[in-house]
Design a protein around this motif. Structure first.
Motif, short mmCIF file in Angstrom:
data_model
loop_
_atom_site.label_atom_id
_atom_site.label_comp_id
_atom_site.label_asym_id
_atom_site.label_seq_id
_atom_site.Cartn_x
_atom_site.Cartn_y
_atom_site.Cartn_z
N GLU A 34 0.82 -1.20 0.00
CA GLU A 34 0.00 0.00 0.00
C GLU A 34 0.86 1.26 0.00
O GLU A 34 0.48 2.29 -0.57
CB GLU A 34 -0.92 -0.01 1.22
N ALA A 35 2.02 1.17 0.64
CA ALA A 35 2.94 2.32 0.71
C ALA A 35 3.69 2.55 -0.61
O ALA A 35 4.41 3.53 -0.74
CB ALA A 35 3.94 2.12 1.85
N GLY A 36 3.53 1.63 -1.56
CA GLY A 36 4.15 1.82 -2.87
C GLY A 36 5.43 1.05 -3.08
O GLY A 36 6.33 1.51 -3.79
N ALA A 37 5.53 -0.14 -2.47
CA ALA A 37 6.76 -0.94 -2.60
C ALA A 37 7.12 -1.21 -4.06
O ALA A 37 8.31 -1.25 -4.41
CB ALA A 37 6.59 -2.26 -1.86
N ALA A 38 6.12 -1.37 -4.91
CA ALA A 38 6.39 -1.68 -6.32
C ALA A 38 7.11 -0.55 -7.04
O ALA A 38 7.80 -0.78 -8.03
CB ALA A 38 5.07 -1.99 -7.04
N ARG A 39 6.96 0.68 -6.53
CA ARG A 39 7.59 1.84 -7.16
C ARG A 39 8.79 2.36 -6.37
O ARG A 39 9.45 3.31 -6.78
CB ARG A 39 6.58 2.98 -7.31
N ALA A 40 9.05 1.78 -5.21
CA ALA A 40 10.06 2.31 -4.30
C ALA A 40 11.48 2.04 -4.79
O ALA A 40 11.78 0.96 -5.29
CB ALA A 40 9.87 1.72 -2.90
N ASP A 41 12.33 3.04 -4.64
CA ASP A 41 13.76 2.88 -4.93
C ASP A 41 14.50 2.34 -3.71
O ASP A 41 15.56 1.72 -3.84
CB ASP A 41 14.38 4.22 -5.35
N ALA A 60 10.78 -6.29 2.47
CA ALA A 60 11.18 -5.35 1.42
C ALA A 60 11.99 -6.05 0.34
O ALA A 60 11.81 -5.80 -0.86
CB ALA A 60 11.98 -4.21 2.03
N THR A 61 12.87 -6.95 0.77
CA THR A 61 13.69 -7.70 -0.19
C THR A 61 12.82 -8.60 -1.05
O THR A 61 12.99 -8.66 -2.27
CB THR A 61 14.74 -8.54 0.56
N GLU A 62 11.86 -9.27 -0.43
CA GLU A 62 10.97 -10.16 -1.17
C GLU A 62 10.07 -9.38 -2.14
O GLU A 62 9.68 -9.91 -3.18
CB GLU A 62 10.11 -10.98 -0.21
N LEU A 63 9.78 -8.13 -1.81
CA LEU A 63 8.95 -7.30 -2.69
C LEU A 63 9.78 -6.63 -3.79
O LEU A 63 9.24 -5.88 -4.60
CB LEU A 63 8.22 -6.24 -1.86
N GLY A 64 11.09 -6.89 -3.78
CA GLY A 64 11.95 -6.40 -4.86
C GLY A 64 12.40 -4.96 -4.74
O GLY A 64 12.83 -4.36 -5.72
N ILE A 65 12.33 -4.39 -3.55
CA ILE A 65 12.84 -3.02 -3.36
C ILE A 65 14.36 -3.07 -3.48
O ILE A 65 15.02 -3.82 -2.76
CB ILE A 65 12.40 -2.46 -1.99
#
Length: 201
Positions: A34-41, A60-65
């Motif tokens: 919801e916080a935008g992990a898909a777009r986070a740098d 965060a690692t599993e979400l690909g950040i």
């Protein structure tokens, strides 16, 4: 985007800083999405417990950040974070305590940055009594004043002419500020070179 579980702190952050604040629990995968992990740098975790930070970093690692950073409260946990590819840094409280202790123990050191093991880069002002004052770096080294594991990197002259790279022909004057690399850190044998003989040993 700031994720803060405590509602009072979340409101304080929202009122004080120009940023979006999500009043949720960062240990939940859905919250990070919801916080935008898909777009986070990057993600920075600053919870009070290393175990919580480790779990948030794992999510965060599993979400690909791509970049994950965490505050580290217990130095013995650093290897766990490293194995996960997380850059762990000391907490602000620890850094402040270390800085205060260093200032009390070695007031001659203006600023410092650990490199690895005992090695440090530090800034120091040359005193009138410094053995190196009035000598070029080449003369000081050939005369045995500067140890092999110490390198003067830059000089800010007292005359205000601005910083310059330290070269073998650079003459060091009293009042100059120096950026110094030392493989042994700010050992008194090193700080003595710059005229500070009363620092704690």
């Amino acid at each position: 985007m700031v994720v803060e579980h405590d509602v009072t702190r979340a409101n304080d952050i929202a009122n004080e800083y120009d940023c979006l604040v999500l009043n949720e629990d960062a240990t939940r995968e859905e919250t990070l999405k919801e916080a935008g992990a898909a777009r986070a740098d990057a993600l920075i975790s600053t919870r009070e417990l290393d175990a919580t930070n480790l779990f948030v970093c794992l999510l965060a690692t599993e979400l690909g950040i791509p970049t994950v950073v965490s505050v580290l409260h217990q130095p013995e946990h650093r290897e766990l974070f490293r194995k996960m590819g997380v850059n762990a840094v000391k907490s602000p409280d620890q850094l402040a305590a270390e800085s205060l202790y260093r200032t009390a123990r070695q007031p001659a050191i203006i600023d410092y940055m650990p490199v690895e093991d005992d090695a440090e880069v530090f800034e120091i002002k040359v005193s009138d009594a410094a053995p190196i004052a009035g000598k070029t770096l080449e003369d000081a080294r050939s005369g045995g004043l500067i140890p092999d594991d110490v390198l003067v990197v830059a000089v800010v002259p007292q005359d205000g002419s601005g910083p310059r790279i330290a070269r073998s022909t650079t003459e060091i004057g009293a009042g100059d500020r120096l950026a110094v690399y030392s493989g042994r850190g700010t050992d008194p044998a090193v700080t003595d070179l710059f005229g500070f003989f009363d620092d704690y040993r």
